[in-house]
Design a protein around this motif. Structure first.
Motif, PDB file in Angstrom:
ATOM      1  N   LEU A 241       0.870  -1.184   0.118  1.00  0.00           N
ATOM      2  CA  LEU A 241       0.163  -0.028   0.009  1.00  0.00           C
ATOM      3  C   LEU A 241       0.852   1.400   0.043  1.00  0.00           C
ATOM      4  CD1 LEU A 241      -2.466  -1.244   2.605  1.00  0.00           C
ATOM      5  CD2 LEU A 241      -2.866  -1.425  -0.006  1.00  0.00           C
ATOM      6  N   ALA A 242       0.297   2.307  -0.548  1.00  0.00           N
ATOM      7  CA  ALA A 242       0.990   3.634  -0.510  1.00  0.00           C
ATOM      8  C   ALA A 242       1.617   4.229   0.700  1.00  0.00           C
ATOM      9  CB  ALA A 242       0.013   4.741  -0.898  1.00  0.00           C
ATOM     10  N   ASP A 243       1.016   3.638   1.979  1.00  0.00           N
ATOM     11  CA  ASP A 243       1.359   4.192   3.191  1.00  0.00           C
ATOM     12  C   ASP A 243       2.834   3.348   3.730  1.00  0.00           C
ATOM     13  OD1 ASP A 243       0.421   1.779   4.158  1.00  0.00           O
ATOM     14  OD2 ASP A 243      -0.934   2.738   5.421  1.00  0.00           O
ATOM     15  N   GLY A 244       3.386   2.272   2.730  1.00  0.00           N
ATOM     16  CA  GLY A 244       4.221   1.552   3.289  1.00  0.00           C
ATOM     17  C   GLY A 244       3.880   0.271   4.086  1.00  0.00           C
ATOM     18  N   SER A 245       2.500   0.114   4.210  1.00  0.00           N
ATOM     19  CA  SER A 245       2.176  -1.233   4.823  1.00  0.00           C
ATOM     20  C   SER A 245       2.003  -2.212   3.539  1.00  0.00           C
ATOM     21  CB  SER A 245       0.970  -0.811   5.803  1.00  0.00           C
ATOM     22  OG  SER A 245      -0.098  -0.318   4.957  1.00  0.00           O
ATOM     23  N   CYS A 246       1.522  -3.433   4.178  1.00  0.00           N
ATOM     24  CA  CYS A 246       1.120  -4.342   3.332  1.00  0.00           C
ATOM     25  C   CYS A 246       0.130  -5.471   3.503  1.00  0.00           C
ATOM     26  CB  CYS A 246       2.333  -5.127   2.874  1.00  0.00           C
ATOM     27  SG  CYS A 246       3.164  -6.064   3.958  1.00  0.00           S
ATOM     28  N   LEU A 247      -0.666  -5.827   2.778  1.00  0.00           N
ATOM     29  CA  LEU A 247      -1.684  -6.822   3.041  1.00  0.00           C
ATOM     30  C   LEU A 247      -1.117  -8.163   2.467  1.00  0.00           C
ATOM     31  CD1 LEU A 247      -4.564  -7.526   3.655  1.00  0.00           C
ATOM     32  CD2 LEU A 247      -5.291  -6.828   1.286  1.00  0.00           C
ATOM     33  N   VAL A 248      -1.266  -9.245   3.306  1.00  0.00           N
ATOM     34  CA  VAL A 248      -0.962 -10.645   3.075  1.00  0.00           C
ATOM     35  C   VAL A 248      -2.062 -11.656   3.081  1.00  0.00           C
ATOM     36  CG1 VAL A 248       0.569 -12.545   3.566  1.00  0.00           C
ATOM     37  CG2 VAL A 248       1.421 -10.102   3.838  1.00  0.00           C
ATOM     38  N   GLU A 249      -2.244 -12.194   1.905  1.00  0.00           N
ATOM     39  CA  GLU A 249      -3.407 -13.178   2.114  1.00  0.00           C
ATOM     40  C   GLU A 249      -2.863 -14.420   1.511  1.00  0.00           C
ATOM     41  OE1 GLU A 249      -6.932 -11.116   0.036  1.00  0.00           O
ATOM     42  OE2 GLU A 249      -5.311  -9.911  -0.682  1.00  0.00           O
ATOM     43  N   VAL A 250      -3.440 -15.555   2.159  1.00  0.00           N
ATOM     44  CA  VAL A 250      -3.022 -17.121   1.728  1.00  0.00           C
ATOM     45  C   VAL A 250      -4.219 -17.505   1.755  1.00  0.00           C
ATOM     46  CG1 VAL A 250      -1.849 -19.016   2.272  1.00  0.00           C
ATOM     47  CG2 VAL A 250      -0.668 -17.040   2.541  1.00  0.00           C
ATOM     48  N   SER A 251      -4.801 -18.386   0.658  1.00  0.00           N
ATOM     49  CA  SER A 251      -5.958 -18.969   0.762  1.00  0.00           C
ATOM     50  C   SER A 251      -5.957 -20.588   0.060  1.00  0.00           C
ATOM     51  CB  SER A 251      -7.280 -18.252  -0.121  1.00  0.00           C
ATOM     52  OG  SER A 251      -6.673 -17.654  -1.370  1.00  0.00           O
ATOM     53  N   ASP A 252      -6.815 -21.318   0.388  1.00  0.00           N
ATOM     54  CA  ASP A 252      -6.868 -22.520  -0.200  1.00  0.00           C
ATOM     55  C   ASP A 252      -8.315 -22.716  -0.360  1.00  0.00           C
ATOM     56  OD1 ASP A 252      -8.085 -23.604   2.316  1.00  0.00           O
ATOM     57  OD2 ASP A 252      -6.096 -24.018   3.086  1.00  0.00           O
ATOM     58  N   GLY A 253      -8.454 -24.009  -0.962  1.00  0.00           N
ATOM     59  CA  GLY A 253      -9.869 -24.352  -1.410  1.00  0.00           C
ATOM     60  C   GLY A 253     -10.836 -25.200  -0.091  1.00  0.00           C
ATOM     61  N   SER A 254     -10.041 -24.933   1.177  1.00  0.00           N
ATOM     62  CA  SER A 254     -11.009 -25.720   2.207  1.00  0.00           C
ATOM     63  C   SER A 254     -12.009 -24.818   2.850  1.00  0.00           C
ATOM     64  CB  SER A 254      -9.834 -25.744   3.517  1.00  0.00           C
ATOM     65  OG  SER A 254     -10.618 -26.333   4.594  1.00  0.00           O
ATOM     66  N   ARG A 255     -13.226 -25.442   3.016  1.00  0.00           N
ATOM     67  CA  ARG A 255     -14.354 -24.841   3.720  1.00  0.00           C
ATOM     68  C   ARG A 255     -14.451 -24.503   5.036  1.00  0.00           C
ATOM     69  NH1 ARG A 255     -18.499 -24.232  -0.396  1.00  0.00           N
ATOM     70  NH2 ARG A 255     -18.193 -25.426  -2.085  1.00  0.00           N
ATOM     71  N   SER A 256     -13.121 -25.343   5.757  1.00  0.00           N
ATOM     72  CA  SER A 256     -13.180 -25.060   7.107  1.00  0.00           C
ATOM     73  C   SER A 256     -12.370 -24.005   7.764  1.00  0.00           C
ATOM     74  CB  SER A 256     -12.973 -26.499   7.764  1.00  0.00           C
ATOM     75  OG  SER A 256     -11.786 -27.030   7.173  1.00  0.00           O
ATOM     76  N   GLU A 257     -12.677 -23.447   8.740  1.00  0.00           N
ATOM     77  CA  GLU A 257     -11.999 -22.208   9.313  1.00  0.00           C
ATOM     78  C   GLU A 257     -10.774 -22.500   9.975  1.00  0.00           C
ATOM     79  OE1 GLU A 257     -13.074 -18.788  12.438  1.00  0.00           O
ATOM     80  OE2 GLU A 257     -14.709 -19.192  10.914  1.00  0.00           O
ATOM     81  N   PRO A 258      -9.762 -21.905   9.560  1.00  0.00           N
ATOM     82  CA  PRO A 258      -8.477 -22.233  10.704  1.00  0.00           C
ATOM     83  C   PRO A 258      -8.943 -21.909  12.368  1.00  0.00           C
ATOM     84  CG  PRO A 258      -8.064 -20.973   8.807  1.00  0.00           C
ATOM     85  CD  PRO A 258      -9.460 -20.976   8.894  1.00  0.00           C
ATOM     86  N   ARG A 259      -8.155 -22.754  12.788  1.00  0.00           N
ATOM     87  CA  ARG A 259      -8.471 -22.647  14.311  1.00  0.00           C
ATOM     88  C   ARG A 259      -7.013 -22.866  15.069  1.00  0.00           C
ATOM     89  NH1 ARG A 259     -13.660 -22.376  14.951  1.00  0.00           N
ATOM     90  NH2 ARG A 259     -15.011 -23.935  13.772  1.00  0.00           N
ATOM     91  N   PRO A 260      -6.572 -22.028  15.847  1.00  0.00           N
ATOM     92  CA  PRO A 260      -5.389 -21.980  16.708  1.00  0.00           C
ATOM     93  C   PRO A 260      -5.432 -23.247  17.405  1.00  0.00           C
ATOM     94  CG  PRO A 260      -6.500 -19.975  17.168  1.00  0.00           C
ATOM     95  CD  PRO A 260      -7.466 -20.685  16.462  1.00  0.00           C
ATOM     96  N   GLY A 261      -4.230 -24.000  17.451  1.00  0.00           N
ATOM     97  CA  GLY A 261      -4.114 -25.099  18.214  1.00  0.00           C
ATOM     98  C   GLY A 261      -3.654 -24.834  19.728  1.00  0.00           C
ATOM     99  N   ARG A 262      -3.210 -25.879  20.352  1.00  0.00           N
ATOM    100  CA  ARG A 262      -2.792 -25.779  21.582  1.00  0.00           C
ATOM    101  C   ARG A 262      -1.607 -26.821  21.677  1.00  0.00           C
ATOM    102  NH1 ARG A 262      -7.005 -25.216  26.363  1.00  0.00           N
ATOM    103  NH2 ARG A 262      -8.351 -24.202  25.286  1.00  0.00           N
ATOM    104  N   ALA A 263      -0.351 -25.988  21.833  1.00  0.00           N
ATOM    105  CA  ALA A 263       0.742 -26.557  21.866  1.00  0.00           C
ATOM    106  C   ALA A 263       1.582 -26.897  23.424  1.00  0.00           C
ATOM    107  CB  ALA A 263       1.778 -25.870  20.904  1.00  0.00           C
ATOM    108  N   ALA A 264       2.084 -27.952  23.520  1.00  0.00           N
ATOM    109  CA  ALA A 264       2.669 -28.221  24.591  1.00  0.00           C
ATOM    110  C   ALA A 264       4.015 -27.556  24.665  1.00  0.00           C
ATOM    111  CB  ALA A 264       2.962 -29.686  25.126  1.00  0.00           C
ATOM    112  N   GLU A 265       4.814 -27.212  25.478  1.00  0.00           N
ATOM    113  CA  GLU A 265       6.028 -26.589  25.232  1.00  0.00           C
ATOM    114  C   GLU A 265       7.145 -27.220  24.594  1.00  0.00           C
ATOM    115  OE1 GLU A 265       8.246 -25.270  28.892  1.00  0.00           O
ATOM    116  OE2 GLU A 265       6.369 -24.707  29.764  1.00  0.00           O
TER     117      GLU A 265
END
Length: 115
Positions: free
Chosen positions: A71-95
């Motif tokens: 964008l003109a203000d120096g920021s940027c927009l990042v997009e990654v898409s696939d054909g999946s219909r399910s919404e990404p959900r954060p996982g729970r990771a042990a240390e």
């Protein structure tokens, strides 16, 4: 001035590194310093999101799409898409686990960017 580039890659682990390099190269060609935090964060976001698309996306054959917009203000927009219909959900990771933190990292960077 707004600049945008998008590209499709196969849903294969090798594609993650290629996505990082292409986004880094596009942003650098558009005038972002390769050591700039915005560029580094954009590349990290692409890496995490592309990894999710490869691991959890709809199929390797369909692949995934990456789009980066400077964008003109120096920021940027990042997009990654696939054909999946399910919404990404954060996982729970042990240390001691190596996976499960990607979406938490994306959320943290997006919040830091004010998105």
């Amino acid at each position: 001035m707004v600049r945008r580039n998008s590209f499709r890659l196969p849903g294969h682990p090798v594609s993650v590194g290629l996505a990082r390099r292409r986004v880094r190269d596009h942003l650098a060609a558009w005038g972002h310093d390769p050591r700039d935090r915005t560029l580094e964060h954009a590349v990290l976001l692409v890496s995490e999101l592309a990894t999710n698309a490869v691991r959890h996306g709809s199929s390797a054959r369909a692949g995934f799409e990456v789009a980066v917009t400077a964008l003109a203000d120096g920021s940027c927009l990042v997009e990654v898409s696939d054909g999946s219909r399910s919404e990404p959900r954060p996982g729970r990771a042990a240390e001691d686990e190596e996976t499960g933190r990607g979406l938490h990292l994306v959320e943290h960077l997006a919040t830091a960017w004010g998105v």
